[in-house]
Structure formats: structure tokens, C-alpha cells
Design a protein around this motif. Structure first.
Motif, PDB file in Angstrom:
ATOM      1  N   LEU A   1       0.829  -1.206   0.000  1.00 42.01           N
ATOM      2  CA  LEU A   1       0.000   0.000   0.000  1.00 42.01           C
ATOM      3  C   LEU A   1       0.864   1.257   0.000  1.00 42.01           C
ATOM      4  O   LEU A   1       0.568   2.232  -0.705  1.00 42.01           O
ATOM      5  N   THR A   2       1.934   1.237   0.778  1.00 39.00           N
ATOM      6  CA  THR A   2       2.861   2.376   0.784  1.00 39.00           C
ATOM      7  C   THR A   2       3.460   2.582  -0.603  1.00 39.00           C
ATOM      8  O   THR A   2       3.551   3.716  -1.100  1.00 39.00           O
ATOM      9  N   TRP A   3       3.866   1.484  -1.251  1.00 40.05           N
ATOM     10  CA  TRP A   3       4.434   1.589  -2.598  1.00 40.05           C
ATOM     11  C   TRP A   3       3.393   2.124  -3.580  1.00 40.05           C
ATOM     12  O   TRP A   3       3.695   3.009  -4.396  1.00 40.05           O
ATOM     13  N   LEU A   4       2.176   1.626  -3.496  1.00 42.82           N
ATOM     14  CA  LEU A   4       1.114   2.051  -4.412  1.00 42.82           C
ATOM     15  C   LEU A   4       0.801   3.542  -4.298  1.00 42.82           C
ATOM     16  O   LEU A   4       0.401   4.171  -5.286  1.00 42.82           O
ATOM     17  N   THR A   5       0.977   4.095  -3.113  1.00 47.70           N
ATOM     18  CA  THR A   5       0.561   5.474  -2.873  1.00 47.70           C
ATOM     19  C   THR A   5       1.714   6.473  -2.877  1.00 47.70           C
ATOM     20  O   THR A   5       1.472   7.677  -2.715  1.00 47.70           O
ATOM     21  N   THR A   6       2.947   5.985  -3.059  1.00 54.04           N
ATOM     22  CA  THR A   6       4.089   6.903  -3.046  1.00 54.04           C
ATOM     23  C   THR A   6       4.988   6.781  -4.272  1.00 54.04           C
ATOM     24  O   THR A   6       5.630   7.758  -4.667  1.00 54.04           O
ATOM     25  N   HIS A   7       5.081   5.599  -4.880  1.00 50.70           N
ATOM     26  CA  HIS A   7       5.956   5.410  -6.026  1.00 50.70           C
ATOM     27  C   HIS A   7       5.376   6.116  -7.251  1.00 50.70           C
ATOM     28  O   HIS A   7       4.150   6.187  -7.415  1.00 50.70           O
ATOM     29  N   PRO A   8       6.221   6.670  -8.126  1.00 51.80           N
ATOM     30  CA  PRO A   8       5.716   7.333  -9.340  1.00 51.80           C
ATOM     31  C   PRO A   8       4.774   6.468 -10.165  1.00 51.80           C
ATOM     32  O   PRO A   8       3.808   6.980 -10.742  1.00 51.80           O
ATOM     33  N   TYR A   9       5.022   5.152 -10.220  1.00 53.51           N
ATOM     34  CA  TYR A   9       4.109   4.275 -10.961  1.00 53.51           C
ATOM     35  C   TYR A   9       2.718   4.289 -10.324  1.00 53.51           C
ATOM     36  O   TYR A   9       1.692   4.301 -11.011  1.00 53.51           O
ATOM     37  N   GLY A  10       2.697   4.258  -8.986  1.00 53.14           N
ATOM     38  CA  GLY A  10       1.415   4.295  -8.296  1.00 53.14           C
ATOM     39  C   GLY A  10       0.690   5.604  -8.508  1.00 53.14           C
ATOM     40  O   GLY A  10      -0.530   5.623  -8.726  1.00 53.14           O
ATOM     41  N   ILE A  11       1.429   6.703  -8.464  1.00 53.52           N
ATOM     42  CA  ILE A  11       0.821   8.017  -8.684  1.00 53.52           C
ATOM     43  C   ILE A  11       0.285   8.120 -10.113  1.00 53.52           C
ATOM     44  O   ILE A  11      -0.809   8.648 -10.346  1.00 53.52           O
ATOM     45  N   ASP A  12       1.045   7.602 -11.080  1.00 58.11           N
ATOM     46  CA  ASP A  12       0.581   7.598 -12.471  1.00 58.11           C
ATOM     47  C   ASP A  12      -0.735   6.840 -12.610  1.00 58.11           C
ATOM     48  O   ASP A  12      -1.657   7.284 -13.303  1.00 58.11           O
ATOM     49  N   GLU A  13      -0.804   5.691 -11.967  1.00 56.45           N
ATOM     50  CA  GLU A  13      -2.009   4.867 -12.071  1.00 56.45           C
ATOM     51  C   GLU A  13      -3.191   5.526 -11.363  1.00 56.45           C
ATOM     52  O   GLU A  13      -4.316   5.479 -11.848  1.00 56.45           O
ATOM     53  N   MET A  14      -2.940   6.144 -10.243  1.00 56.83           N
ATOM     54  CA  MET A  14      -3.999   6.863  -9.538  1.00 56.83           C
ATOM     55  C   MET A  14      -4.613   7.940 -10.426  1.00 56.83           C
ATOM     56  O   MET A  14      -5.829   8.156 -10.435  1.00 56.83           O
ATOM     57  N   ASN A  15      -3.765   8.602 -11.205  1.00 61.09           N
ATOM     58  CA  ASN A  15      -4.222   9.713 -12.045  1.00 61.09           C
ATOM     59  C   ASN A  15      -4.734   9.279 -13.414  1.00 61.09           C
ATOM     60  O   ASN A  15      -5.137  10.128 -14.220  1.00 61.09           O
ATOM     61  N   ALA A  16      -4.732   7.966 -13.691  1.00 58.08           N
ATOM     62  CA  ALA A  16      -5.250   7.486 -14.968  1.00 58.08           C
ATOM     63  C   ALA A  16      -6.721   7.867 -15.096  1.00 58.08           C
ATOM     64  O   ALA A  16      -7.483   7.813 -14.134  1.00 58.08           O
TER      65      ALA A  16
END
Length: 388
Positions: free
Chosen positions: A203-218
Motif C-alpha cells: 500500500l505504501t508503494w502504491l501510494t508513493t511510487h511514481p508508478y502508483g501516482i501515475d495509475e492513480m491519475n489514470a
């Protein structure tokens, strides 16, 4: 005259009666019992197979790192050793999929075992599940690293992408399965805490890593699936901050930016597989509502100021789930004949709105799909562990 009035009153009560959610749970069990117990019998005989069992020479990661490749990317016929080229909607059958399939298998096993446990209360199903849970999240020889650094890579272009995060929607039913089997007393504290620790790290990786941020903003179903996953993982790890974030994102971003006034998803309708993607996004949003709704904040009842809601989304797509022949848009370039199946939006929506018509359609659809693409894009395959 009084007798007639009493009869009419009784008829009115019977006509207006709508089953309570507990009755819908019984309906789901009645519909799925045979197939669940059959799948669970299979699951009882399966040994753990994690991502460490296979590897791909094209992966930039290590033995414990999940790896997959972009579905719609193909070798360049004019430059076979060069970067891959995109062919949207057309899946390259030569892509590495072993890790994805292993995760789907894991999800199927836990979902089946947990469903069988809820039906029978037989602890043998929970005992078998613990073996797989330890292999994936705790055993240092076989566990998966809690990140998706190398998912949906593209040869010659990217070693991994945020878009690959969608692959872990399979882990939601692992969590729901664990939760469903806690009452067995078989899942020991070390196993439960080990799984929670793994998901807290992910969860930390999903919400902080650039890949996670990119996916959140899809802007399309990928953004929906990010919220759906994060909500599920945050619920399991008791991360109230992220639960609140996901509720707000559903209200302020997903509904107003993805749904049209008529309940359709324009960004999905523009794709080469508009039918399948529309269904997938509706299922994701309905699952978000199922996960995050509380008595004080019921997303099933939430509407944007201009009237967009999950109810309107189900109402828009339902006629085409009941009769695909009425679909007025382009047909999907692949897998057109494989959809729909028993979509979770129908059973979740039935419980939320007491709509027996949706339930009857859900009952008649395919509950045990065999097509790999359908299974991969069906985030909820064992609804018994999602409802009470």
C-alpha cells in the motif's frame, strides 16, 4: 367490507415486499454452492505456486519480483530485435504471463476455499489456505516482493509501468478470503500479521511510487482499479486515512470525470473493446461502493450534483448485459463472444437497490468462465466472501 379490505392490505404487503440483504446472500449461496464446492475440492489438492517458480529473461527484476508485459505490444516485423510496437486491443500471445497466471491461480484457490468455508464451516478449507498465504507473503524462499516495479514492461521501451498495477486486482479476493476465514481460528496471529505487513508495504508503494501516482491519475478504468485496490488493501490494514482518500476520490474524481450524464463511460466506449471495458469499469466502481460504503457514508446512494451515480451506471449497462444484441456501439475487436459473465455489479447492485431483475440476470450468466482474458478482468469471482 372489512374482510375485503384486509385481503387487499395483505396483497399490497406481499407485492411491496422486497427481500432483505440476508436473503440475497442465501440466493447467492444457493446459486453457487455446487460450483464452489467443486472448485474448493480442486483447491484442496493444489500446492502453492508463487512467482518464484518461473522467470523471464526479459525482466529487469529478480526472482521475487512480479513481471508481466504490456498486452498490446508486438515485435516490429521490420526490426525484430528492436522496440515493440503497439496494436491496441490485440493481445500478443507470446508475452510472458506466467506470473499473472500464478497470481490468478492463487486468487482462485483462496476465493474457492474461503467460499467453501463460509458455506460449510469446515476448517479444512482454512488450513489449506494458510499454506498458500504463507508461501506468497511470508516464506522468504517463495514470497513475492510487495511492489509492481516490473509489471507490464515493453521490450526496448520500459522495464515496468504504472499501468501494470492493474495486475494485482487479483489479490483483493485473497484479502476477502482471509477475512472470511478468520472465524475458523485456523489463521494464526503470525500468518495474519505477516499478510497485513505485506499489504501495508505494498500500500505504501502504491501510494508513493511514481508508478502508483501515475495509475492513480489514470483517466479510465485504470484509475478506478487503483482506487478499488487501495480501498481493499487499506481496509485490511486498517488505514483509515487511505479509506477516506478513496471515498473522496470516488466522489470527486471517478464519477464526475469518467461517467457521462446517461451513466455510460465515454473513455471506455472510445476503446477498441468498448463493451468489455465498460463492463470492467462498472464492476470496479460497484466494488468500490461495496468496499467503502458505511451507514454514515453510503456510496451506493451518493450522486454528483448533476445526478451521476453508480445506480445510473448499472441502469445504463444492464440492458446490454441482459441482451448483448442490443449493444448500439462497436463490437470489441477481441473477446466479444466471451462477455458478459456473472458480473459483480449486478449482484452488488441487487443488494444495494433490492432489484430482483438484476439478480435473476446474474443467476443466468456464466459463473465459472474459462477464458483467461475474462478471468483476468473479473475482479470478483467469489461473491459469497464479499457479502453477508
Amino acid at each position: 367490507m372489512k374482510r375485503i379490505s384486509a385481503v387487499w392490505l395483505l396483497m399490497l404487503v406481499l407485492v411491496s415486499f422486497k427481500p432483505v440483504p440476508g436473503d440475497y446472500y442465501k440466493d447467492a449461496v444457493s446459486t453457487l454452492r455446487t460450483s464452489v464446492l467443486k472448485e474448493a475440492a480442486w483447491a484442496l489438492n493444489q500446492s502453492p505456486v508463487t512467482i518464484t517458480a518461473t522467470s523471464c529473461p526479459r525482466s529487469a527484476g529478480g526472482l521475487h519480483d512480479f513481471y508481466s508485459e504490456g498486452d498490446y505490444w508486438w515485435p516490429d516485423s521490420k526490426n525484430p530485435l528492436g522496440p515493440y510496437l503497439q496494436r491496441d486491443g490485440l493481445t500478443n500471445p507470446q508475452n510472458f504471463t506466467a506470473h499473472r497466471l500464478a497470481m490468478i491461480r492463487f486468487s482462485r484457490i483462496i476465493g474457492a476455499l474461503a467460499s467453501a468455508y463460509k458455506i460449510t464451516h469446515d476448517k479444512k478449507y482454512a488450513r489449506q489456505a494458510v499454506i498458500h498465504i504463507k508461501a506468497w507473503f511470508i516464506d522468504t524462499a517463495t514470497l513475492m516482493s510487495p511492489n509492481l516495479q516490473y509489471a507490464q514492461a515493453i521490450k526496448g521501451i520500459a522495464t515496468g509501468r504504472g499501468i501494470g498495477i492493474i495486475d494485482t486486482i487479483q489479490l483483493m479476493e485473497v484479502i476477502k478470503g482471509i477475512e472470511a476465514m478468520l472465524s475458523s481460528g485456523v489463521i494464526d496471529t503470525d500468518t495474519l500479521n505477516g499478510a497485513k505487513n505485506w499489504f501495508a508495504q505494498y500500500l505504501t508503494w502504491l501510494t508513493t511510487h511514481p508508478y502508483g501516482i501515475d495509475e492513480m491519475n489514470a483517466k479510465n478504468n485504470h484509475g478506478s482499479c487503483w482506487v478499488m485496490q487501495v480501498a481493499c488493501f487499506a481496509q485490511f490494514t486498517e488505514n483509515q486515512e487511505m479509506l477516506n482518500f478513496c471515498r473522496n476520490r470516488y466522489k470527486q474524481v471517478l464519477l464526475p470525470e469518467q461517467m457521462a450524464a446517461d451513466g455510460s463511460f465515454p473513455l471506455e466506449l472510445k476503446r477498441t473493446k468498448p463493451y468489455g471495458y465498460s463492463i470492467f469499469n462498472l464492476d470496479a466502481m460497484a466494488t468500490i461502493c461495496q468496499l467503502l460504503s458505511t451507514p454514515d457514508d453510503n456510496l451506493w446512494l451518493y450522486k454528483t450534483p448533476d445526478g451521476r451515480s453508480i445506480q445510473k451506471g448499472i441502469e445504463f449497462l444492464y440492458p446490454y448485459l441482459a441482451d448483448k444484441g442490443k449493444w448500439p456501439y462497436a463490437h470489441d475487436v477481441m473477446y466479444w463472444n466471451n462477455w458478459p459473465v456473472a458480473q459483480p455489479a449486478l449482484v452488488f447492485g441487487t443488494i444495494a437497490y433490492r432489484n430482483n431483475t438484476w439478480l435473476n440476470t446474474w443467476k443466468e450468466l456464466e459463473h465459472q468462465p474459462r477464458n483467461e482474458e475474462v478471468i483476468r478482468n473479473l475482479p470478483v469471482r467469489h461473491p459469497i466472501i464479499w457479502i453477508n
